[in-house]
Design an enzyme around this catalytic site. Structure first.
Site, PDB file in Angstrom:
ATOM      1  N   HIS A 156      -2.406  33.419 -22.549  1.00  0.00           N
ATOM      2  CA  HIS A 156      -1.373  32.904 -21.637  1.00  0.00           C
ATOM      3  C   HIS A 156      -0.447  33.972 -21.078  1.00  0.00           C
ATOM      4  CE1 HIS A 156       1.366  33.254 -25.046  1.00  0.00           C
ATOM      5  NE2 HIS A 156       2.364  33.099 -24.201  1.00  0.00           N
TER       6      HIS A 156
HETATM    7  C1  UD1 Z   1       6.778  31.269 -21.984  1.00  0.00           C
HETATM    8  C2  UD1 Z   1       7.519  32.505 -22.510  1.00  0.00           C
HETATM    9  C3  UD1 Z   1       6.620  33.248 -23.471  1.00  0.00           C
HETATM   10  C4  UD1 Z   1       6.068  32.343 -24.553  1.00  0.00           C
HETATM   11  C5  UD1 Z   1       5.411  31.139 -23.908  1.00  0.00           C
HETATM   12  C6  UD1 Z   1       4.898  30.179 -24.964  1.00  0.00           C
HETATM   13  C7  UD1 Z   1       9.076  33.554 -20.915  1.00  0.00           C
HETATM   14  C8  UD1 Z   1       9.312  34.723 -20.011  1.00  0.00           C
HETATM   15  N1  UD1 Z   1       7.843  33.432 -21.421  1.00  0.00           N
HETATM   16  O1  UD1 Z   1       5.642  31.735 -21.241  1.00  0.00           O
HETATM   17  O2  UD1 Z   1       7.389  34.281 -24.095  1.00  0.00           O
HETATM   18  O3  UD1 Z   1       5.134  33.051 -25.309  1.00  0.00           O
HETATM   19  O4  UD1 Z   1       6.361  30.482 -23.077  1.00  0.00           O
HETATM   20  O5  UD1 Z   1       4.074  29.194 -24.432  1.00  0.00           O
HETATM   21  O6  UD1 Z   1       9.992  32.786 -21.140  1.00  0.00           O
HETATM   22  N2  UD1 Z   1       3.441  25.225 -17.164  1.00  0.00           N
HETATM   23  C9  UD1 Z   1       3.040  23.917 -17.074  1.00  0.00           C
HETATM   24  N3  UD1 Z   1       3.623  23.007 -17.915  1.00  0.00           N
HETATM   25  C10 UD1 Z   1       4.563  23.344 -18.830  1.00  0.00           C
HETATM   26  C11 UD1 Z   1       4.980  24.680 -18.899  1.00  0.00           C
HETATM   27  C12 UD1 Z   1       4.411  25.614 -18.060  1.00  0.00           C
HETATM   28  O7  UD1 Z   1       2.177  23.556 -16.270  1.00  0.00           O
HETATM   29  O8  UD1 Z   1       5.039  22.454 -19.580  1.00  0.00           O
HETATM   30  C13 UD1 Z   1       2.780  26.231 -16.291  1.00  0.00           C
HETATM   31  C14 UD1 Z   1       3.405  26.421 -14.933  1.00  0.00           C
HETATM   32  O9  UD1 Z   1       2.383  26.741 -14.040  1.00  0.00           O
HETATM   33  C15 UD1 Z   1       4.267  27.655 -15.162  1.00  0.00           C
HETATM   34  C16 UD1 Z   1       3.437  28.470 -16.133  1.00  0.00           C
HETATM   35  O10 UD1 Z   1       2.813  27.493 -16.967  1.00  0.00           O
HETATM   36  O11 UD1 Z   1       4.557  28.357 -13.979  1.00  0.00           O
HETATM   37  C17 UD1 Z   1       4.232  29.417 -16.958  1.00  0.00           C
HETATM   38  O12 UD1 Z   1       5.258  28.749 -17.716  1.00  0.00           O
HETATM   39  P1  UD1 Z   1       6.571  29.555 -18.187  1.00  0.00           P
HETATM   40  O13 UD1 Z   1       7.419  28.699 -19.036  1.00  0.00           O
HETATM   41  O14 UD1 Z   1       7.224  30.207 -17.003  1.00  0.00           O
HETATM   42  O15 UD1 Z   1       5.979  30.770 -19.028  1.00  0.00           O
HETATM   43  P2  UD1 Z   1       4.904  30.780 -20.213  1.00  0.00           P
HETATM   44  O16 UD1 Z   1       3.713  31.517 -19.709  1.00  0.00           O
HETATM   45  O17 UD1 Z   1       4.713  29.421 -20.790  1.00  0.00           O
END
Ligand code: UD1
Length: 349
Positions: free
Chosen positions: A196
């Site tokens: 991820h």
């Molecule tokens: C975040 C944390 C990371 C952690 C991870 C655990 C930061 C910078 N990163 O990364 O340190 O290891 O969480 O999972 O804070 N999305 C969904 N549904 C959700 C959440 C996310 O579809 O419920 C998708 C969206 O496309 C989003 C992408 O995942 O843009 C990234 O989500 P985001 O919370 O920005 O970062 P993570 O990669 O989850």
């Protein structure tokens, strides 16, 4: 105020929240809403035994600035309204940074759980969050001796307490419960994988290389598909690769069921920080799809190896031997008690 937002924080906050309740300390549990899909949020709360949040700021996804900014504004409003005596933040996500910054500017003491980790890779957003949060916080709860010495070398020794790792506490609590759901067919030998991190998903060529290397592994490889992986694979036109060769895609599993699958596997392949440590604690070989780790303790005895630049060797790396003896670098499972004791002392001063 206990601030959480992303899945690993629900896991870390659960034992601390339980310890606060045991000691009769009023807790306002705030979810920024950084993670919001049921599989990444509500069902994780239920699975790790964390009560429902008192407030959800619904910040959702976005660029770093928009996500952190929305959480900052929401948390500041709530802090001004509720006037908490202290704010607890966890780990290194954008929600952690927003919680620490909002509280520090309102002169509310900030306590950072899982302080002092350093990957030395400033291209990782999490590394920038860690450094900033450690320097904004009033009390730094270091999980390991190495984390403590990282903080000392940055002049933060006087604010640091070595308490052990709350993930050990969390794992012990989970061990007492039944795994909540079969996620793999346990009659076969298999590997578990997760991907991820931005460094593995955002660049098309890198993501294609990672998925191809996983698809060539010598066992069926159950890939827990984080929403970020699915959305980037779709954007890059690589969705087909998710199901190729040995790869079998699964929706994110309930935490305890997922850990049961890891425990019974031939090994884990991941780029998650928390999972490198959970594999170590479960005595499972971990192969990390990164060039460095903020948990170098897991490299002991080759329980974990870094394969970021060695995708061509992945098949042989996952089949390597490990040393049979492990130390206990992550503490004794009483970190959350120590954290809440320290908080109590601070509140009574
Ligand atoms: C975040 C944390 C990371 C952690 C991870 C655990 C930061 C910078 N990163 O990364 O340190 O290891 O969480 O999972 O804070 N999305 C969904 N549904 C959700 C959440 C996310 O579809 O419920 C998708 C969206 O496309 C989003 C992408 O995942 O843009 C990234 O989500 P985001 O919370 O920005 O970062 P993570 O990669 O989850």
């Amino acid at each position: 105020m206990n601030v959480v937002g992303a899945r690993p924080q629900f896991i870390k906050a659960a034992p601390v929240s339980a310890a606060l309740a045991r000691r009769g300390i009023d807790e306002l549990l705030v979810h920024t809403g950084q993670h919001y899909d049921a599989s990444m949020s509500a069902s994780v709360f239920a699975d790790v035994g964390l009560r429902s949040p008192d407030a959800n700021l619904d910040v959702g996804s976005g660029s770093h600035a928009s996500q952190t900014g929305a959480a900052l504004v929401g948390l500041e409003t709530l802090m001004l309204d509720q006037r908490p005596s202290a704010v607890l933040v966890y780990g290194d996500t954008n929600s952690t940074l927003a919680g620490a910054l909002a509280a520090a500017k309102l002169h509310i003491p900030v306590l950072h759980v899982e302080a002092g980790l350093r990957s030395r890779n400033r291209f990782m957003p999490e590394e920038l969050n860690r450094i900033a949060v450690d320097h904004l916080s009033d009390v730094l709860f270091a999980p390991t001796l190495l984390a403590q010495s990282n903080l000392e070398s940055e002049g933060l020794g006087p604010f640091t307490m070595l308490v052990g790792d709350v993930m050990v506490d969390a794992l012990r609590n989970l061990d007492r419960r039944e795994p909540s759901g079969a996620w793999v067919s346990e009659s076969e030998e298999y590997l578990v994988a997760t991907v991820h991190r931005a460094e593995n998903t955002d660049d098309r060529d890198r993501l294609a290389d990672v998925l191809e290397a996983l698809s060539r592994l010598p066992y069926p490889t159950y890939l827990a598909a984080h929403p970020r992986l699915v959305s980037r694979a779709h954007e890059h036109g690589l969705s087909e690769l998710l199901e190729s060769g040995s790869l079998r895609v699964r929706d994110p599993a309930p935490h305890s069921g997922f850990l049961a699958a890891v425990k019974n596997s031939q090994g884990l392949v991941t780029d998650s920080g928390g999972l490198q440590k959970e594999a170590f604690l479960l005595g499972v070989r971990c192969t990390t799809l990164r060039a460095e780790t903020e948990w170098p303790e897991t490299l002991e005895g080759t329980w974990n190896v870094l394969a970021g630049g060695r995708l061509g060797e992945l098949s042989s790396l996952v089949q390597r031997d490990t040393e049979s003896v492990q130390g206990e670098p992550f503490g004794d499972g009483l970190a959350s008690e120590r954290i809440v004791e320290a908080l109590e002392r601070m509140l009574s001063d």
